[in-house]
Design a protein around this motif. Sequence first.
Motif, mmCIF file in Angstrom:
data_model
loop_
_atom_site.group_PDB
_atom_site.id
_atom_site.type_symbol
_atom_site.label_atom_id
_atom_site.label_comp_id
_atom_site.label_asym_id
_atom_site.label_seq_id
_atom_site.Cartn_x
_atom_site.Cartn_y
_atom_site.Cartn_z
ATOM 1 N N MET A 167 -1.165 -1.482 -3.386
ATOM 2 C CA MET A 167 -1.766 -2.640 -2.729
ATOM 3 C C MET A 167 -0.906 -3.070 -1.547
ATOM 4 N N LEU A 168 -1.569 -3.625 -0.531
ATOM 5 C CA LEU A 168 -0.877 -4.132 0.656
ATOM 6 C C LEU A 168 -1.342 -5.556 0.896
ATOM 7 N N VAL A 169 -0.382 -6.480 0.950
ATOM 8 C CA VAL A 169 -0.730 -7.888 1.208
ATOM 9 C C VAL A 169 -0.537 -8.182 2.682
ATOM 10 N N GLN A 195 -5.569 5.971 5.043
ATOM 11 C CA GLN A 195 -4.829 7.233 4.810
ATOM 12 C C GLN A 195 -4.201 7.281 3.424
ATOM 13 N N HIS A 196 -3.670 6.137 2.986
ATOM 14 C CA HIS A 196 -2.929 6.118 1.718
ATOM 15 C C HIS A 196 -3.727 5.502 0.573
ATOM 16 N N ASP A 197 -4.993 5.284 0.808
ATOM 17 C CA ASP A 197 -5.897 4.756 -0.215
ATOM 18 C C ASP A 197 -5.364 3.479 -0.871
ATOM 19 N N LEU A 198 -4.992 2.507 -0.029
ATOM 20 C CA LEU A 198 -4.445 1.252 -0.551
ATOM 21 C C LEU A 198 -5.526 0.181 -0.640
ATOM 22 N N ILE A 199 -5.388 -0.707 -1.609
ATOM 23 C CA ILE A 199 -6.213 -1.918 -1.653
ATOM 24 C C ILE A 199 -5.516 -2.935 -0.748
#
Length: 391
Positions: A167-169, A195-199
Amino acid sequence: MVQTAARMEMLPFSEIRLMLEKATQLQKQGKDIIHIEIGRPDFDTPQVIKQAAYDSIARGNVFYTSNYGSPELRKAVAEKLQRDNHIAYEPEEILVTIGVGEGTYAAVAAFLEPGDEILVPNPIWLNYIHVPNFFGAVPVSYDLKEENDFQIDMEQLKSLITPKTKMLVINTPGNPTGTVQSRETLEALAKLATQHDLIVLSDEIYEKLVYGGAEHISIASLPGMKERTITLNGFSKCYSMTGWRLGYAAAPREFIQAMVRVHHYINTCASSFVQEAGITALEKAEPDVQEMVKEYARRRDYMVQALNDIPGVHCKTPGGAFYVFANIKSFGLSSNEMADYLLEQAGIATVAGSAFGTQGEGYIRLSYACSYERIVEGMARMKDALARLKK
Ligand code: PMP
């Protein structure tokens, strides 16, 4: 002695609250304290919103709503997101929460496993560190640096991504720096997250508080981003409704269906009549919001100029929120020592930058959610007190 669960170690009281308590203590002793520490608007909630709540109670709207929130508010939020943020959500993609505080908790609880990494700005509102810690997830800080105008440094962010990053805030406009992340930054973030499949957890609680032509952009409005973004927003700051406890999360259906289960076990639903007042806020209170924004802009301009006028202090002109993050490194005190000095010697309550993470060391956060006159008085006192310190 009652033995608390070991995980309680992860939930310290906020340093901002500690400062407020210290200031209140001095006030009780008769000292005149200027409160520029709190992130709480000084305006009353607009009358049109209060009236909607009175009317709602009078009509008997006093029972549980759906766990997801009332269908009418979810529809009004979906319409708002289309109108203001250019994102198409169905009402089923909205969860009404008890503020962004609860939205954060529900998102972290629903998606992070112990050991999962979550990228978090530094400095930041510390719920984004403590809540992941509480669930055994690992907050990994990325720096917002003054020399980079507090914009996200994409090279550093990239270097922090590992196979465990989930996850990225982001928080724009941001607390505590007041920075509005640029379109260019958000586009680069979108690319990286894909690219990194982050939420992406996007806290947009200050969205309407932008000044001097700064533009708030919702990352979920960028191509391909709605699918992976949880947009958190609320009524506390922009509508001056901190005590009403109302917010929402917008995300694809499967995200909302997980988050509602966390929400259900803590809160069941947000207050029924508060939700009804929330519809009025979204549909009728824009002129009130714009009045507040005008006044915040006037205070911001004064505060920034007054701070930059004090020898040894400098600050950027923030594009949003209601905070100025002032650099006080030249005095050779820690930010905690500086906040204590200003409180004790000048009767001004501020927050030490270190209360928002290691990158906040050397700064203090000043809030202009305080009357213009008190800000003028506060800046004059601060100039005097710091002149004494320089000698
Ligand atoms: N997000 C940020 C960045 C904040 O600064 C705050 C309040 N200080 C919140 C969320 C809390 O919002 P709410 O009142 O909606 O829980």
